[in-house]
Design a protein around this motif. Structure first.
Motif, PDB file in Angstrom:
ATOM      1  N   GLY A 126      -5.971  -8.043  22.339  1.00 14.74           N
ATOM      2  CA  GLY A 126      -5.231  -8.385  21.165  1.00 14.74           C
ATOM      3  C   GLY A 126      -4.042  -9.298  21.253  1.00 14.74           C
ATOM      4  O   GLY A 126      -3.653 -10.231  20.396  1.00 14.74           O
TER       5      GLY A 126
ATOM      6  N   ALA B 129      -3.790 -12.998  19.286  1.00 14.26           N
ATOM      7  CA  ALA B 129      -2.596 -13.327  18.455  1.00 14.26           C
ATOM      8  C   ALA B 129      -2.112 -14.406  18.598  1.00 14.26           C
ATOM      9  O   ALA B 129      -1.518 -15.162  17.778  1.00 14.26           O
ATOM     10  CB  ALA B 129      -1.632 -11.930  18.748  1.00 14.26           C
ATOM     11  N   ARG B 130      -1.867 -14.936  19.809  1.00 14.82           N
ATOM     12  CA  ARG B 130      -1.163 -16.082  20.373  1.00 14.82           C
ATOM     13  C   ARG B 130      -2.177 -17.306  19.611  1.00 14.82           C
ATOM     14  O   ARG B 130      -1.484 -18.189  18.873  1.00 14.82           O
ATOM     15  CB  ARG B 130      -1.109 -16.207  21.701  1.00 14.82           C
ATOM     16  CG  ARG B 130      -0.163 -15.386  22.182  1.00 14.82           C
ATOM     17  CD  ARG B 130       0.326 -15.567  23.658  1.00 14.82           C
ATOM     18  NE  ARG B 130       1.287 -14.496  24.157  1.00 14.82           N
ATOM     19  CZ  ARG B 130       2.331 -14.791  24.964  1.00 14.82           C
ATOM     20  NH1 ARG B 130       2.461 -15.889  25.556  1.00 14.82           N
ATOM     21  NH2 ARG B 130       3.075 -13.635  25.219  1.00 14.82           N
TER      22      ARG B 130
ATOM     23  N   GLU C 149      -4.373 -17.092  17.218  1.00 15.26           N
ATOM     24  CA  GLU C 149      -4.315 -17.212  15.884  1.00 15.26           C
ATOM     25  C   GLU C 149      -2.884 -17.473  15.048  1.00 15.26           C
ATOM     26  O   GLU C 149      -2.778 -18.116  14.088  1.00 15.26           O
ATOM     27  CB  GLU C 149      -4.359 -15.552  15.303  1.00 15.26           C
ATOM     28  CG  GLU C 149      -5.973 -15.349  15.347  1.00 15.26           C
ATOM     29  CD  GLU C 149      -6.314 -13.781  14.917  1.00 15.26           C
ATOM     30  OE1 GLU C 149      -5.762 -13.032  15.015  1.00 15.26           O
ATOM     31  OE2 GLU C 149      -7.176 -13.938  13.973  1.00 15.26           O
ATOM     32  N   ALA C 150      -1.677 -17.088  15.820  1.00 12.04           N
ATOM     33  CA  ALA C 150      -0.327 -17.398  15.375  1.00 12.04           C
ATOM     34  C   ALA C 150      -0.210 -18.943  15.489  1.00 12.04           C
ATOM     35  O   ALA C 150       0.654 -19.588  14.712  1.00 12.04           O
ATOM     36  CB  ALA C 150       0.533 -16.468  16.124  1.00 12.04           C
TER      37      ALA C 150
END
Ligand code: IDP
Length: 140
Positions: free
Chosen positions: A24, A28-29, A31-32
């Motif tokens: 995750g 997340a990196r 996606e961010a």
């Protein structure tokens, strides 16, 4: 104004990341940053798949332990898409050796190893095309 054509990169979140519960955090990196997920799959990489994926490394001294590591548990294979996705993913991943990778990168923040470095990203448009066709033939 010229638009950069959208690019795709193949990413493998390696077994150390899955074992450590960091899937995750790694995702997340990406996606961010603004990269879009095209496809994603939990995969148990086989020795034969490792040999093909790392074809350019099979004769290197570091390959046998790399093969053992990459087949040691499930990985997460995915394709991301976005402007200059190949270079962007490699910048987010950081240098190969987690001990030397810059803070702020995935490897620099989360890995202390030259082998168990959490994540793979395609290193060129040619590699991305080859790796996407190999891991996700339906996208090739
Ligand atoms: P990259 O993953 O940063 O593109 P490559 O040189 O393509 O790096 O190497 C593939 C993978 O092989 C690395 O991510 C790492 O897991 C492993 N590896 C590379 N060099 C070494 C080494 O010198 N010792 C141990 N493992 C290595």
């Amino acid at each position: 104004m010229t638009d950069t054509p959208t690019q795709r990169s193949f990413v493998l979140i390696k077994p150390d990341a899955v074992r450590r519960g960091l899937v995750g955090a790694v995702l997340a990196r990406f996606e961010a940053k603004g990269l879009r997920l095209v496809t994603l799959q939990l995969r148990q990489v086989t020795g034969e798949e490792s040999d093909q994926h790392y074809a350019e490394h099979v004769d290197r001294p570091f390959y046998p332990p790399l093969r053992t590591f990459i087949t040691s548990g499930p990985s997460v294979a995915l394709v991301v898409e976005g402007d200059e996705a190949i270079e962007v993913v490699r910048a987010l991943n950081g240098a190969t050796d987690g001990r030397k990778a810059a803070p702020g990168t995935i490897r620099g923040d989360l890995s202390l190893s030259n082998r168990e470095n959490l994540v793979h990203g395609s290193d060129s448009p040619e590699s991305a095309a080859r790796e996407i066709a190999f891991w996700f033939p339906e996208l090739g």
